[in-house]
Design a protein around this motif. Structure first.
Motif, PDB file in Angstrom:
ATOM      1  N   GLY A   1       8.735  -4.269   1.674  1.00 55.69           N
ATOM      2  CA  GLY A   1       7.919  -5.523   1.486  1.00 55.69           C
ATOM      3  C   GLY A   1       7.163  -5.854   0.298  1.00 55.69           C
ATOM      4  O   GLY A   1       6.864  -4.821  -0.503  1.00 55.69           O
ATOM      5  N   MET A   2       7.142  -7.141   0.084  1.00 55.47           N
ATOM      6  CA  MET A   2       6.358  -7.681  -1.056  1.00 55.47           C
ATOM      7  C   MET A   2       6.427  -9.211  -0.944  1.00 55.47           C
ATOM      8  O   MET A   2       6.695  -9.737  -0.133  1.00 55.47           O
ATOM      9  CB  MET A   2       7.292  -7.077  -2.336  1.00 55.47           C
ATOM     10  CG  MET A   2       8.508  -7.836  -2.681  1.00 55.47           C
ATOM     11  SD  MET A   2       9.594  -7.137  -3.880  1.00 55.47           S
ATOM     12  CE  MET A   2      10.380  -5.743  -3.086  1.00 55.47           C
ATOM     13  N   THR A   3       5.847  -9.805  -2.189  1.00 53.35           N
ATOM     14  CA  THR A   3       6.019 -11.161  -2.131  1.00 53.35           C
ATOM     15  C   THR A   3       6.734 -11.568  -3.409  1.00 53.35           C
ATOM     16  O   THR A   3       6.670 -11.021  -4.598  1.00 53.35           O
ATOM     17  CB  THR A   3       4.524 -11.483  -2.529  1.00 53.35           C
ATOM     18  OG1 THR A   3       3.270 -11.199  -1.614  1.00 53.35           O
ATOM     19  CG2 THR A   3       4.529 -13.153  -2.676  1.00 53.35           C
ATOM     20  N   MET A   4       7.856 -12.534  -3.084  1.00 54.03           N
ATOM     21  CA  MET A   4       8.665 -12.898  -4.020  1.00 54.03           C
ATOM     22  C   MET A   4       9.324 -14.390  -3.818  1.00 54.03           C
ATOM     23  O   MET A   4       9.018 -14.802  -2.909  1.00 54.03           O
ATOM     24  CB  MET A   4       9.915 -11.903  -4.079  1.00 54.03           C
ATOM     25  CG  MET A   4      10.726 -11.620  -2.780  1.00 54.03           C
ATOM     26  SD  MET A   4      11.897 -10.330  -2.853  1.00 54.03           S
ATOM     27  CE  MET A   4      12.831 -10.932  -4.113  1.00 54.03           C
ATOM     28  N   VAL A   5       9.840 -14.812  -4.837  1.00 56.25           N
ATOM     29  CA  VAL A   5      10.426 -16.051  -4.933  1.00 56.25           C
ATOM     30  C   VAL A   5      12.054 -16.014  -4.274  1.00 56.25           C
ATOM     31  O   VAL A   5      12.632 -15.331  -4.803  1.00 56.25           O
ATOM     32  CB  VAL A   5      10.382 -16.688  -6.158  1.00 56.25           C
ATOM     33  CG1 VAL A   5      10.813 -18.310  -5.991  1.00 56.25           C
ATOM     34  CG2 VAL A   5       8.990 -16.769  -6.710  1.00 56.25           C
TER      35      VAL A   5
END
Length: 114
Positions: free
Chosen positions: A73-77
């Motif tokens: 899990g992470m924040t990405m484009v």
């Protein structure tokens, strides 16, 4: 006595290697995990839309694990496969989605607003 012990050890070793060899028939030895990826590609991941960039057809998503891509899990484009996907979401929406690596770009291929 020694001869009997050696015979037992050799017999056990052969039995273990034979059972390991028999189980190898189900293994994919091609070096690719294509079957696994295709079977999990349909499973949805969960996330939250953090940014919508309609001009470039991209979404920034804070997501949980992407099992089909082997990512934590992470924040990405992500790019979107279909431009209409952009109009389905707004910042803050909780979504279920499938992301795939298409020609080297991580792309959302399926999208559902929760």
């Amino acid at each position: 006595m020694k001869k009997g012990f050696v015979s037992i050890v050799v017999g056990l070793a052969l039995a273990c290697s034979a059972s390991a060899f028999a189980g190898a028939g189900d293994m994919d030895m091609s070096g690719s995990s294509g079957h696994k990826a295709s079977s999990t590609a349909g499973s949805m991941s969960h996330g939250e839309v953090k940014k919508v960039d309609a001009a470039s057809g991209k979404l920034t998503i804070k997501h949980g694990p992407l099992e089909n891509l082997g990512m934590e899990g992470m924040t990405m484009v992500f790019r979107v496969k279909e431009p209409a996907m952009i109009s389905q979401v707004k910042v803050g929406d909780k979504i279920d989605f499938v992301a795939e690596d298409l020609n080297g770009a991580l792309t959302v291929t399926k999208l559902q607003v929760q």
